[in-house]
Motif scaffolding. Structure first.
Motif, PDB file in Angstrom:
ATOM      1  N   CYS A  87      -0.110  45.012 -18.308  1.00 21.98           N
ATOM      2  CA  CYS A  87      -0.886  44.040 -17.542  1.00 21.98           C
ATOM      3  C   CYS A  87       0.005  43.470 -16.445  1.00 21.98           C
ATOM      4  N   CYS A  88      -0.360  43.740 -15.203  1.00 19.61           N
ATOM      5  CA  CYS A  88       0.356  43.222 -14.044  1.00 19.61           C
ATOM      6  C   CYS A  88      -0.660  43.033 -12.922  1.00 19.61           C
ATOM      7  N   PRO A  89      -0.294  42.412 -11.814  1.00 17.74           N
ATOM      8  CA  PRO A  89      -1.283  42.188 -10.747  1.00 17.74           C
ATOM      9  C   PRO A  89      -1.895  43.465 -10.187  1.00 17.74           C
ATOM     10  N   ASP A  90      -1.202  44.600 -10.276  1.00 23.71           N
ATOM     11  CA  ASP A  90      -1.710  45.841  -9.690  1.00 23.71           C
ATOM     12  C   ASP A  90      -2.332  46.797 -10.699  1.00 23.71           C
ATOM     13  N   LEU A  91      -2.103  46.590 -11.979  1.00 28.73           N
ATOM     14  CA  LEU A  91      -2.535  47.588 -12.960  1.00 28.73           C
ATOM     15  C   LEU A  91      -2.760  46.947 -14.320  1.00 28.73           C
ATOM     16  N   VAL A 123      -2.026  50.038  -4.180  1.00 29.47           N
ATOM     17  CA  VAL A 123      -2.445  51.284  -4.820  1.00 29.47           C
ATOM     18  C   VAL A 123      -1.256  52.164  -5.166  1.00 29.47           C
ATOM     19  N   SER A 124      -0.350  52.382  -4.236  1.00 24.24           N
ATOM     20  CA  SER A 124       0.770  53.297  -4.484  1.00 24.24           C
ATOM     21  C   SER A 124       1.655  52.793  -5.616  1.00 24.24           C
ATOM     22  N   SER A 125       1.887  51.489  -5.660  1.00 25.12           N
ATOM     23  CA  SER A 125       2.706  50.931  -6.736  1.00 25.12           C
ATOM     24  C   SER A 125       2.006  51.074  -8.084  1.00 25.12           C
ATOM     25  N   ALA A 126       0.696  50.822  -8.110  1.00 24.12           N
ATOM     26  CA  ALA A 126      -0.047  50.935  -9.368  1.00 24.12           C
ATOM     27  C   ALA A 126      -0.071  52.375  -9.870  1.00 24.12           C
ATOM     28  N   ASN A 156      -6.397  57.161  -6.451  1.00 27.17           N
ATOM     29  CA  ASN A 156      -6.626  58.530  -6.899  1.00 27.17           C
ATOM     30  C   ASN A 156      -5.325  59.045  -7.502  1.00 27.17           C
ATOM     31  N   LEU A 157      -5.397  59.470  -8.753  1.00 27.36           N
ATOM     32  CA  LEU A 157      -4.199  59.851  -9.503  1.00 27.36           C
ATOM     33  C   LEU A 157      -3.812  61.314  -9.308  1.00 27.36           C
ATOM     34  N   SER A 158      -4.592  62.077  -8.570  1.00 26.31           N
ATOM     35  CA  SER A 158      -4.339  63.518  -8.451  1.00 26.31           C
ATOM     36  C   SER A 158      -3.030  63.815  -7.728  1.00 26.31           C
ATOM     37  N   HIS A 159      -2.590  62.931  -6.829  1.00 21.86           N
ATOM     38  CA  HIS A 159      -1.351  63.193  -6.092  1.00 21.86           C
ATOM     39  C   HIS A 159      -0.130  62.977  -6.981  1.00 21.86           C
ATOM     40  N   GLU A 160      -0.140  61.911  -7.778  1.00 26.02           N
ATOM     41  CA  GLU A 160       1.004  61.635  -8.654  1.00 26.02           C
ATOM     42  C   GLU A 160       1.051  62.588  -9.844  1.00 26.02           C
TER      43      GLU A 160
END
Length: 409
Positions: A87-91, A123-126, A156-160
């Motif tokens: 649990c964090c501000p981004d995720l 988004v990128s950090s999450a 979108n998680l497909s890149h990571e």
């Protein structure tokens, strides 16, 4: 949002008539808005275990909103363990592992990851944080399959994680696909949109496995529609028939029987109308054509987006289903109370879904070879005769000492 209160149009999410959700292995909800003031017994669903990860105000930076929860069907799995929460501000992420009673593939367990990424998140950090946690979980549980699902909003998680494939293809909010489901299994699911839950602005998504067991092909059946009028027409046809002509045209009783039977069948085909329909192996005996039309009307109303018409069609269908079941129960009861053994046996077969097994011959290779040897011994050229048995005596036969008796003519 109370998952047990209402689904689209006020229909209970878990009820005997809502088989889509009551038979699901898992129910995942994001933005549950749950907190410590709401006990678990207020969210109880019969036959399901609840696992929740409420938003932590100190970690997320805000107390309202957020949170995820997962219901696990006890008929599918009872060995469930919560692995970790984030649990964090981004995720917001919740990892649980399930070891079901049976799995069609060779997986030791299933790891479900419920994810919520707020719209204002970085988004990128999450995504990077989520990818690191999933990679670490894969290293700890190499024999498990990981299923990631939830509200990703703009992410979108497909890149990571390129080896994970996203399977939700239907819009979940207006024309946007904000909810995703990722897994490494090829051709795992197909997504079907359902009505929104309560006041939610996201529709429910039903993930169905693409694997299906082989089913039997539908059977085409033709039945005669006997009515009072058709019976009278057939009787009039028989009364106008000159049966003496049929008797004079034959010479023996067998030929007369065949001729009369063929003529009766011809008259039935001419006077009695027929109806052709398809029967499927999973058809319920109480599910009539009227219910089939009502179900089609309900599906059409859902596709057209007419909420009022959908509610009316759903209520009418549920009412008619109860009426059809009661009528079928009375029919079976009438068969049992009658003194007709054939009707009683037919009722028992309908209740137990008994089907007479088809006769099958036992596979016996030795028997088939023996039959071939017997019937083909005179047809095969150069067939080697059987060698004499070792148990037979090779000594020459000697004539008996007493001469044979003769009779005088």
């Amino acid at each position: 949002m109370d998952p047990a209160t209402s689904a689209s149009g006020g229909q209970p999410l878990h009820s005997r008539t809502n088989k889509d959700f009551s038979n699901s292995a898992a129910l995942c909800f994001t933005e549950s808005w749950l907190n410590d003031a709401i006990p678990d017994n207020a969210l109880h669903l019969l036959g399901f275990q609840l696992f929740r990860a409420d938003r932590v105000a100190e970690s997320a930076g805000k107390s309202r909103g957020g949170g995820t929860c997962v219901y696990i069907n006890e008929r599918w799995c009872t060995d469930v363990t919560a692995l970790k929460k984030t649990c964090c501000p981004d995720l917001e992420a919740f990892f649980i592992t399930c070891k079901p009673f049976y799995s069609p593939r060779e997986f030791s367990s299933f790891i479900l990851v419920s994810v919520y990424i707020p719209p204002q998140a970085h988004v990128s950090s999450a995504l990077q944080h989520l990818a690191d946690q999933i990679t670490h979980t894969e290293q700890q549980h190499p024999d498990s399959v990981i299923i990631i699902l939830g509200d990703f909003n703009k992410a979108n998680l497909s890149h990571e994680l390129p080896k994970f494939k996203q399977y939700i293809s239907c819009p979940t909010r207006d024309k946007n696909i904000l909810d995703h489901c990722y897994t490494t299994i090829k051709d795992a699911y197909r997504s079907v949109p359902r009505g929104a839950l309560g006041l939610s602005d996201h529709c429910l998504v039903h993930l169905l496995p693409t694997y299906r067991p082989k089913s039997a092909k539908p059977i085409v059946r033709t039945v005669k529609r006997w009515t009072c009028k058709t019976k009278q027409d057939l009787q009039a046809c028989f009364e106008c028939t000159d049966w003496s002509i049929l008797e004079a045209a034959v010479t023996d009783l067998d030929e007369l029987t065949e001729t009369v039977t063929s003529y009766i069948s011809f008259c039935e085909d001419m006077c009695i109308p027929t109806r052709t329909y398809l029967t499927f192996n999973n058809d319920k005996p109480w599910f009539t054509s009227k219910l089939r039309h009502l179900r089609q009307a309900k599906e059409d109303a859902f596709r057209n987006g007419d909420r009022v018409l959908y509610n009316q069609a759903r209520n009418i269908l549920n009412k008619e289903i109860r009426v059809a079941k009661r009528g079928y129960a009375k029919k079976l009861e009438k068969q049992f109370l009658s003194n007709d053994p054939a009707s009683v046996w037919k009722g028992l077969k309908d209740i137990t879904i008994y089907k007479t097994p088809s006769p099958s011959t036992e596979a016996n290779q030795q028997l088939s070879e023996g039959l071939n040897e017997i019937y083909c011994r005179f047809e095969t050229a150069g067939l080697t005769p059987h060698a004499p048995s070792e148990n037979l005596s090779t000594q020459p036969l000697t004539p008996p000492a007493t001469p044979p008796c003769t009779s005088d003519q």
